[in-house]
Design a protein around this motif. Sequence first.
Motif, mmCIF file in Angstrom:
data_model
loop_
_atom_site.group_PDB
_atom_site.id
_atom_site.type_symbol
_atom_site.label_atom_id
_atom_site.label_comp_id
_atom_site.label_asym_id
_atom_site.label_seq_id
_atom_site.Cartn_x
_atom_site.Cartn_y
_atom_site.Cartn_z
ATOM 1 N N GLU A 99 26.847 -25.195 -26.963
ATOM 2 C CA GLU A 99 26.258 -23.815 -26.650
ATOM 3 C C GLU A 99 24.640 -24.097 -25.402
ATOM 4 O OE1 GLU A 99 28.131 -21.070 -28.079
ATOM 5 O OE2 GLU A 99 25.552 -20.041 -27.869
ATOM 6 N N VAL A 100 24.884 -23.980 -24.501
ATOM 7 C CA VAL A 100 24.263 -24.769 -23.221
ATOM 8 C C VAL A 100 23.012 -22.952 -23.589
ATOM 9 C CG1 VAL A 100 23.599 -24.818 -20.828
ATOM 10 C CG2 VAL A 100 25.707 -25.634 -22.400
ATOM 11 N N GLU A 101 21.308 -23.799 -23.683
ATOM 12 C CA GLU A 101 20.466 -23.093 -23.312
ATOM 13 C C GLU A 101 20.094 -23.025 -22.521
ATOM 14 O OE1 GLU A 101 20.294 -22.038 -28.248
ATOM 15 O OE2 GLU A 101 18.109 -23.241 -27.261
ATOM 16 N N ILE A 102 19.134 -21.436 -21.791
ATOM 17 C CA ILE A 102 18.714 -22.289 -20.852
ATOM 18 C C ILE A 102 17.841 -21.283 -21.169
ATOM 19 C CG2 ILE A 102 20.657 -22.188 -18.840
ATOM 20 C CD1 ILE A 102 19.621 -18.831 -18.819
ATOM 21 N N GLU A 103 16.376 -21.565 -20.059
ATOM 22 C CA GLU A 103 15.656 -20.834 -20.711
ATOM 23 C C GLU A 103 15.030 -19.974 -19.144
ATOM 24 O OE1 GLU A 103 12.835 -24.840 -21.667
ATOM 25 O OE2 GLU A 103 12.200 -23.586 -20.425
ATOM 26 N N ARG A 162 28.754 -23.358 -17.081
ATOM 27 C CA ARG A 162 27.558 -23.463 -17.816
ATOM 28 C C ARG A 162 26.782 -24.019 -17.954
ATOM 29 N NH1 ARG A 162 30.324 -22.765 -23.786
ATOM 30 N NH2 ARG A 162 30.375 -20.445 -24.281
ATOM 31 N N ARG A 166 23.010 -23.197 -15.159
ATOM 32 C CA ARG A 166 22.466 -23.647 -15.646
ATOM 33 C C ARG A 166 21.699 -24.409 -14.889
ATOM 34 N NH1 ARG A 166 21.180 -27.898 -20.698
ATOM 35 N NH2 ARG A 166 21.297 -28.749 -18.238
#
Lengths: 182, 464
Positions: A99-103, A162, A166
Amino acid sequence: MSLKKLINKCKLKDKKAQSQIYQLFSGKLFALCLKYSRNYQEAQDNLQNGFITIFDKIEQYDFRGSFEGWLKRIIINTALQTYREKNVLNLVTEEIPEEVEIEIDQDEEISLDFLLKLIQELPNRYRLVFNLYVLDGYAHKEIAGMLSISEGTSKSNLSRARVILRDKIELNQSQIKKNEAF
Amino acid sequence: MDEKKNIDRLFQEKFKDYEVFPDASAWKNIEKQLMKKKKRRIIPLWLRFAGAAAILLLLISTGFWFFDQRDNTTEQPNETIITDTDSKKEIKEVAPLVKEKNAITFEDTETGGEEEIISKTISKNNSQNLKNNVVNNPTIEKVQAKVTPEENIALSGVEKEKEDNDRMPLIEKPTKIDVIKEVDIIREKINTEKTAIAQEKIVNEPTTTKTDIQAEIEKTTTVVSAEITNKWSVGPSMAPVYYNTLGNGSPIDPALANNKKNSDGSVSYGLKVNYKLSDKFSLQSGINTLELGFTTQNVATLVSSSLLDGSNTNINTNVDGASVTALSTVAQNSETLNQRSSFDASGSLDQSLSYVEVPLEAKYNILQKKLGVNIIGGFSTYFLYQNKVSVTSFGKTSTLGEASNINSLNFSGNLGVDFDYDISKKLYINISPMFKYQFNTFSKNSGGFKPYYLGVYTGLNFRF
């Protein structure tokens, strides 16, 4: 006229019915094309070829499953075919970050057009996997079959896609912030 | 305020219910393609129709040929030939063969022996042609009428002799089954060749290019659509044919080398298929029946039970155990001959070869206005299905047998000019005088006979 009637008329190659089906679904299907293609022209091409195939194969449609789903599948396959020939789908498997999270900032709305542009800018192999998995809900196993790659390749392609997205979004976000600061 | 959002979710939410309406040109292009596809579907109808009819005719003719063969084996002595007024009749008429056996004996004072000549009289009609004609059913008059005037005089001599005969209009359609099979195989080969050519064809510029970009994209797409519409055309064709030789000499017997020879004019029928490769070039093929015949003047023949002086004659007789010698009566003093009362000094020998021809030619366009002018070059393959030699003596014609030195497969080089005229968008007629020079007609002893034939091919062609 019900959709079923319309479809049956299309099976008989009724021109008016074909035109109406086009009117009903071209919006959604063209949007689909835009996501899978690199630019507007390519997307239109894809749409045209897709519809030819649709009208050709409509006699095989047996009303099992959603019609829209059936249409989408044909459009996607048409899109994939373009790239199949170009043979740019293979990638060496690498580590797979999950999982890649972005802000993102709540206030900063990211425009759809911007996101579309980002997708179109992705290298073919990443774009296709990203679309198929994230936007059209295919599993990696299915994607592997459709693109003639391994599941692992599919997964890593997705991760890399991703990451790229991102990074670009974050870059864009920081640029906006910078501009605002002034 | 930062909110971590999964990237997937971001995109999913944004693109949910995403709709974009395409440019109007998109539908127009789709429509265009659909129209083209519709047209393509109509082709098989025509092709199937023509093909089926052609095969049907071939089958019917095989039937007749077998029918002939069966009759051939029944030999009854002293049967009289049923006479019939022939003259101008439609080629479609068929009548069974009837035979007559005459035994003529004569005394050869020189050798002192007696030889029995057995001859069969079989009626023969000069129009022995298979008709593959699908659409048109023209009534063909006597073939001689189609031949050029200069030949008329020579041929009318032959004609008269034949007319004097009591005979029955006979349509022989002797196609062997294996010939048909070969023909089908060749046909298939040609078809696969043609589809191969079609697939190799470079996709041309689309006819409705709006932007250059679009044109470029269309070039790289995998859609192979025929940009020149209506590439195929098919249709019946027929040609009056005139047979001759480039060299002097006789393939029947070297003794006849200097005898006068006349062509038996005939008509070749068939089906022609044409595929357009480009604006200027097209490829054509098809299938025709062809009968080539010529008559050698001043010939007398001896059929004997033993070889006479080691005969050089290339004829196999129908009679078991007998052999034929052909003699030229030119050098003989006709008076002396007539005294013998056995030789007809003005007798003649006719050789007739029937083939199924499969041409393969390229057509190059030089001029295209209302009337198109093209050059045609190529070659043809020939499958022999009938080989007949007959002799005419004292006004009666009888079949001797067949020539022994004919190849059952041979080729020709073809060259000609073609004029075509469009009657409508889908229909055009053509007239093509062609010169076809035959190679390896004879397996041996051609005697310097180099056959060629001239045909004026006229046809009706349907585009699809």
